[in-house]
Design a protein around this motif. Structure first.
Motif: not given
Length: 297
Positions: A79, A93-94, A137, A140, A217, A221-222, A224-225, A228
């Motif tokens: 990362n 992308q992720h 979910r 950010q 990221f 972002e982490l 949020e991902y 999810s």
């Protein structure tokens, strides 16, 4: 506020760390750990005890990992761009996410153990966050509302096993290979998005140095991902990734050995320090000690 988890008289407790010692929050709240305080919505009220007299000096207690019983430990791989480049991986992308188990962790000042099976035990200094409330979910924009605090982490990696296959789990989960501490600095001590510096030292020599502006990221972002695909819960841990400079990618490679001291320092948090011990040598010493006992009996 700095919160520590510790053991005294074989009992687990948690408290507020100060320069004078530890304020015993377990005695004051009836709770045994940071996770319980989060789950019972008593975390924010802990600051009311910050000026109380200390109950223990640091040399009277044994520190434990910041959160001893998280239901989930998520780790972000490659990362930082420098680490991505040294591992020759494409920018994805992720985020790359793998998991640790609580039993793989040790505390500040506790030995990180080179497993009997390994000749390639590597350091990975990182920043960890602890989740304060349940969420799924999470955007950010809302991510910082879900952070209880920050700590230092050493994602000690058994490279021999990590590289057996494309799946990293075995190399990241040997017992007593990851370090988490020394304390949790509560989120109110930081501005959202504040840049933190990270430095890893092996026997005093700087091996890794970066700051959170270089994360591929970001922490939001982490969050949020990860949220999810699974519900985050109080006490969950997200370890945000290691910079370039790991031992495996140095020329020649630098792996940790028995007797080494590894430090992970993060600005506004502190220094996580761990000695390195070899399981092979520890077993050899036990056999030798046993032989001496038999001889003298």
């Amino acid at each position: 506020m700095k919160l520590v988890t510790f053991e005294v008289n074989n009992e687990q407790k948690f408290g507020i760390y100060t320069e004078e010692g530890i304020v015993d929050l377990s005695a004051k709240t009836g709770l045994k750990d940071i996770k319980s305080a989060l789950e019972e919505n008593k975390f924010e009220s802990l600051s009311t005890y910050a000026n109380d007299a200390v109950d223990y000096k640091m040399d009277e207690v044994k520190l434990l990992p910041v959160v001893t019983n998280p239901s989930k430990i998520f780790c972000a791989g490659v990362n930082y761009d420098e680490h991505r480049l040294e591992t020759k991986r494409d920018h994805t992308q992720h985020p790359t996410i793998f998991f640790r188990v609580p039993r793989s962790q040790v505390a500040h000042n506790a030995p990180m153990i080179i497993p009997h099976e390994s000749e390639r035990f590597d350091f990975e200094g990182e920043i960890a966050i602890v989740i304060n409330k349940e969420g799924r979910r999470i955007s950010q924009e809302d991510a910082y509302d879900y952070i209880a605090g920050y700590s230092c982490y050493n994602d000690g990696s058994v490279r021999d096993y990590q590289l057996h296959t494309s799946q990293w789990g075995p190399g990241k989960n040997f017992e007593h290979t990851g370090a988490f501490g020394p304390w949790l600095v509560t989120a109110d001590e930081f501005e959202p998005g504040e840049v933190l510096t990270l430095e890893t030292r092996l026997n005093g020599e700087v091996m890794q140095k970066a700051d959170t502006s270089l994360l591929l990221f970001s922490i939001p972002e982490l969050i949020e991902y990860v949220s999810s695909f699974i519900t985050l819960e109080p006490g969950d841990v997200i370890v945000t990734g290691t910079p370039g400079g790991v031992g495996a990618k140095r020329q020649p490679p630098v792996f940790m050995k028995d007797g080494d001291i590894v430090e992970v320092e993060v600005s506004k948090i502190g220094i996580l320090t761990n000695p390195i011990k070899s399981e092979k040598l520890m077993q050899s010493e036990q056999v030798t000690d046993g032989a001496v006992e038999v001889t003298n009996s």
